[in-house]
Design an enzyme around this catalytic site. Structure first.
Site, PDB file in Angstrom:
ATOM      1  N   LYS A  10       3.520   5.615  -8.203  1.00 54.97           N
ATOM      2  CA  LYS A  10       4.458   4.505  -8.417  1.00 54.97           C
ATOM      3  C   LYS A  10       4.174   3.811  -9.745  1.00 54.97           C
ATOM      4  CE  LYS A  10       5.405  -0.084  -6.457  1.00 54.97           C
ATOM      5  NZ  LYS A  10       4.785  -0.819  -7.566  1.00 54.97           N
ATOM      6  N   LYS A  15      -1.800   4.762 -12.990  1.00 51.85           N
ATOM      7  CA  LYS A  15      -1.872   6.156 -13.437  1.00 51.85           C
ATOM      8  C   LYS A  15      -2.468   6.262 -14.837  1.00 51.85           C
ATOM      9  CE  LYS A  15       2.449   7.023 -13.167  1.00 51.85           C
ATOM     10  NZ  LYS A  15       2.802   5.637 -12.777  1.00 51.85           N
ATOM     11  N   LYS A  41       7.339   3.914 -21.832  1.00 51.22           N
ATOM     12  CA  LYS A  41       6.518   2.783 -22.303  1.00 51.22           C
ATOM     13  C   LYS A  41       5.485   3.246 -23.327  1.00 51.22           C
ATOM     14  CE  LYS A  41       4.710   1.030 -18.582  1.00 51.22           C
ATOM     15  NZ  LYS A  41       4.945   2.145 -17.650  1.00 51.22           N
ATOM     16  N   ASP A 125       9.128   8.647 -10.547  1.00 49.26           N
ATOM     17  CA  ASP A 125      10.459   9.079 -10.125  1.00 49.26           C
ATOM     18  C   ASP A 125      10.612  10.584 -10.302  1.00 49.26           C
ATOM     19  OD1 ASP A 125      13.029   9.186  -9.305  1.00 49.26           O
ATOM     20  OD2 ASP A 125      13.864   7.921 -10.869  1.00 49.26           O
TER      21      ASP A 125
END
Length: 264
Positions: A10, A15, A41, A125
């Protein structure tokens, strides 16, 4: 044999912090490592390079024929750093940047070099075509999922498992990145067992990790003697020696709801 790992989870679950610190450990062990940030990002490699690096998407926009050194940068312990980048928020497909970056790196022969570890930091995603590229195009051989014991983090992890199964990916385990939730390690361990895998390592919440990141460093680099750095070393060792690879079995939504509510 090259270890090729895609790390999912998520958004905001840690991560990038996990990827950077694991890579810092492998680099310190004299392994040739490349880290590819697959998030618009573009912040995965900041703590390895010491600053943000130009993204593949932006560089291609500015220069249609970039050289290898325009896209691949050296960081801590000579770790190779790449950021795919993507469009501005609300404009275009974020996953498209991953597709563009991977093809360009392939054309430049980056993956033909003598590498020991290739790590992809991928947005959660997995249903997006771009974010499934490391698995779908076989750039990665195995998947690790980072989660906490929080509801939304585990919900996302279960959805990622659905994607991994559909893409016939190999799940190597779950990384428990603790947020100090009650019974957190038990919840994550039980979740891992329910989907047919195991917890490969646990990272406990610590302000020292955030302190290092404010200085654009990994905790492995800034505080190498800390217990936090040791947790990442233990995790890195577990990943390299792991032989428990499985095709996961995700829970359906109702089953997941019942699973999580049993801990409330």
């Amino acid at each position: 044999m090259i270890k090729k790992i895609a790390i999912y989870g998520k958004g905001g679950i840690g991560k990038s912090t996990t990827v950077a610190n694991l890579s810092a450990v492998w680099g310190s062990d004299n392994l040739k490592c490349i880290v590819i940030g697959c998030d618009p990002k573009a912040d995965t490699t900041r703590t390895l390079h010491g600053s943000r690096i130009p993204t593949v998407v932006q560089t291609l926009k500015d220069n249609r024929k970039p050289e290898r050194e325009d896209l691949v940068f050296r960081g801590f312990k000579d770790i190779l750093c790449v950021e795919s980048g993507g469009p501005e928020p609300g404009v275009g497909c974020a996953g498209r940047g991953v597709i563009v970056a991977m093809k360009r790196l392939e054309n430049l022969g980056v993956f033909d070099e003598e590498l020991d570890v290739v790590v992809y930091d991928v947005l959660g995603d997995v249903v997006c075509g771009g974010f499934s590229v490391p698995l779908r195009e076989k750039y990665a051989d195995e998947v690790l999922i980072v989660t906490s014991g929080e509801y939304m983090a585990l919900y996302a992890a279960n959805n990622i498992v659905k994607g991994v199964k559909k893409l016939k990916g190999n799940l190597s385990g779950i990384v428990c990145n603790c947020r100090n939730v009650e019974n957190e390690e038990q919840i994550v361990n039980d979740f891992a067992q329910r989907i047919g895998t195991h917890v490969i390592g646990t990272i406990h919440r610590s302000n020292l990790i955030q302190d290092a990141e404010l200085d654009a460093k990994t905790v492995v680099e800034k505080y190498p003697e800390s217990s936090e750095a040791q947790e990442y070393r233990d995790l890195a060792s577990s990943i390299m020696s792991n032989e428990k690879i499985s095709t996961p079995e995700p829970m359906d939504d109702e089953e997941f709801e019942s699973f999580f509510k049993s801990y409330l």
